[in-house]
Design a protein around this motif. Structure first.
Motif, mmCIF file in Angstrom:
data_model
loop_
_atom_site.group_PDB
_atom_site.id
_atom_site.type_symbol
_atom_site.label_atom_id
_atom_site.label_comp_id
_atom_site.label_asym_id
_atom_site.label_seq_id
_atom_site.Cartn_x
_atom_site.Cartn_y
_atom_site.Cartn_z
ATOM 1 N N SER A 54 0.840 -1.191 0.000
ATOM 2 C CA SER A 54 0.000 0.000 0.000
ATOM 3 C C SER A 54 0.879 1.245 0.000
ATOM 4 C CB SER A 54 -0.907 -0.006 1.224
ATOM 5 O OG SER A 54 -1.572 1.221 1.316
ATOM 6 N N HIS A 56 -0.206 4.271 0.151
ATOM 7 C CA HIS A 56 -0.758 5.214 1.123
ATOM 8 C C HIS A 56 -0.190 4.935 2.530
ATOM 9 C CE1 HIS A 56 -3.589 8.272 2.265
ATOM 10 N NE2 HIS A 56 -3.967 7.533 3.293
ATOM 11 N N PHE A 57 -0.078 3.666 2.893
ATOM 12 C CA PHE A 57 0.524 3.312 4.181
ATOM 13 C C PHE A 57 1.977 3.762 4.236
ATOM 14 C CE2 PHE A 57 2.927 0.295 6.787
ATOM 15 C CZ PHE A 57 2.316 0.517 8.002
ATOM 16 N N ILE A 60 2.111 7.547 4.836
ATOM 17 C CA ILE A 60 1.799 7.889 6.235
ATOM 18 C C ILE A 60 2.984 7.541 7.141
ATOM 19 C CG2 ILE A 60 0.333 7.222 8.181
ATOM 20 C CD1 ILE A 60 -1.954 7.831 6.566
ATOM 21 N N ALA A 61 3.670 6.442 6.859
ATOM 22 C CA ALA A 61 4.852 6.084 7.648
ATOM 23 C C ALA A 61 5.960 7.119 7.472
ATOM 24 C CB ALA A 61 5.348 4.700 7.249
ATOM 25 N N TRP A 115 -6.806 8.307 6.068
ATOM 26 C CA TRP A 115 -6.449 6.883 5.971
ATOM 27 C C TRP A 115 -7.223 6.189 4.853
ATOM 28 C CZ3 TRP A 115 -2.505 4.182 7.162
ATOM 29 C CH2 TRP A 115 -2.583 2.791 7.138
ATOM 30 N N THR A 116 -8.497 6.503 4.733
ATOM 31 C CA THR A 116 -9.308 5.897 3.659
ATOM 32 C C THR A 116 -9.814 6.987 2.744
ATOM 33 O OG1 THR A 116 -11.306 6.031 5.011
ATOM 34 C CG2 THR A 116 -10.063 3.975 5.087
#
Length: 117
Positions: A54, A56-57, A60-61, A115-116
Motif C-alpha cells: 500500500s 498510502h501506508f 503515512i509512515a 487513511w481511507t
C-alpha cells in the motif's frame, strides 16, 4: 617505480583470473521448478508471494518519521532558552513552529493524512 607497477599488474591479473574462475564455476545449468518456487510447507503456493504494498501506508509512515524527527528537534528548545537571547530564541522558535504548522496544513490539505478515501 617499475617494481610497484609490475606488482600491481600481477595482483590485478591474479584477481581477474580468480574472479573469472569463480564466475564460470558458479554458473548453474540445472534449473529445478521445485527449487525455484517459493517454499510453503512443502506445498505449491496458492497465491503470489508478492503482496502489493500500500503506497498510502508508506506515505503515512514517512510523514510519521518526519514529524518524529521534528519532535526530536523541538525538545532541546527549552534547554537552549536559558543560554540564549530571549528575543532571538522566541523568533527562532516561532519560525520553526510556523514552518512545521505550514507543513502539517499542506499535508492535511493534500489529503495525505486521510487513511481511507
Amino acid at each position: 617505480m617499475i617494481k610497484i607497477f609490475s606488482m600491481s599488474l600481477i595482483i590485478m591479473f591474479i584477481s581477474m583470473i580468480v574472479m573469472s574462475l569463480a564466475s564460470i564455476m558458479s554458473k548453474k545449468s540445472f534449473y529445478d521448478r521445485e527449487k525455484n518456487s517459493p517454499f510453503e510447507c512443502g506445498f505449491d503456493p496458492k497465491c503470489s508471494a508478492r503482496v502489493p504494498f500500500s503506497l498510502h501506508f508508506f506515505l503515512i509512515a514517512i510523514i510519521f518519521l518526519i514529524f518524529d524527527v521534528e519532535i526530536a528537534l523541538l525538545l532541546p528548545i527549552f534547554i537552549i532558552m536559558k543560554f540564549s537571547n530571549v528575543t532571538m530564541w522566541l523568533f527562532t522558535t516561532i519560525l520553526f513552529i510556523m514552518i512545521l504548522l505550514i507543513g502539517l496544513y499542506h499535508e492535511w490539505n493534500q489529503g495525505a493524512l486521510e487513511w481511507t478515501n
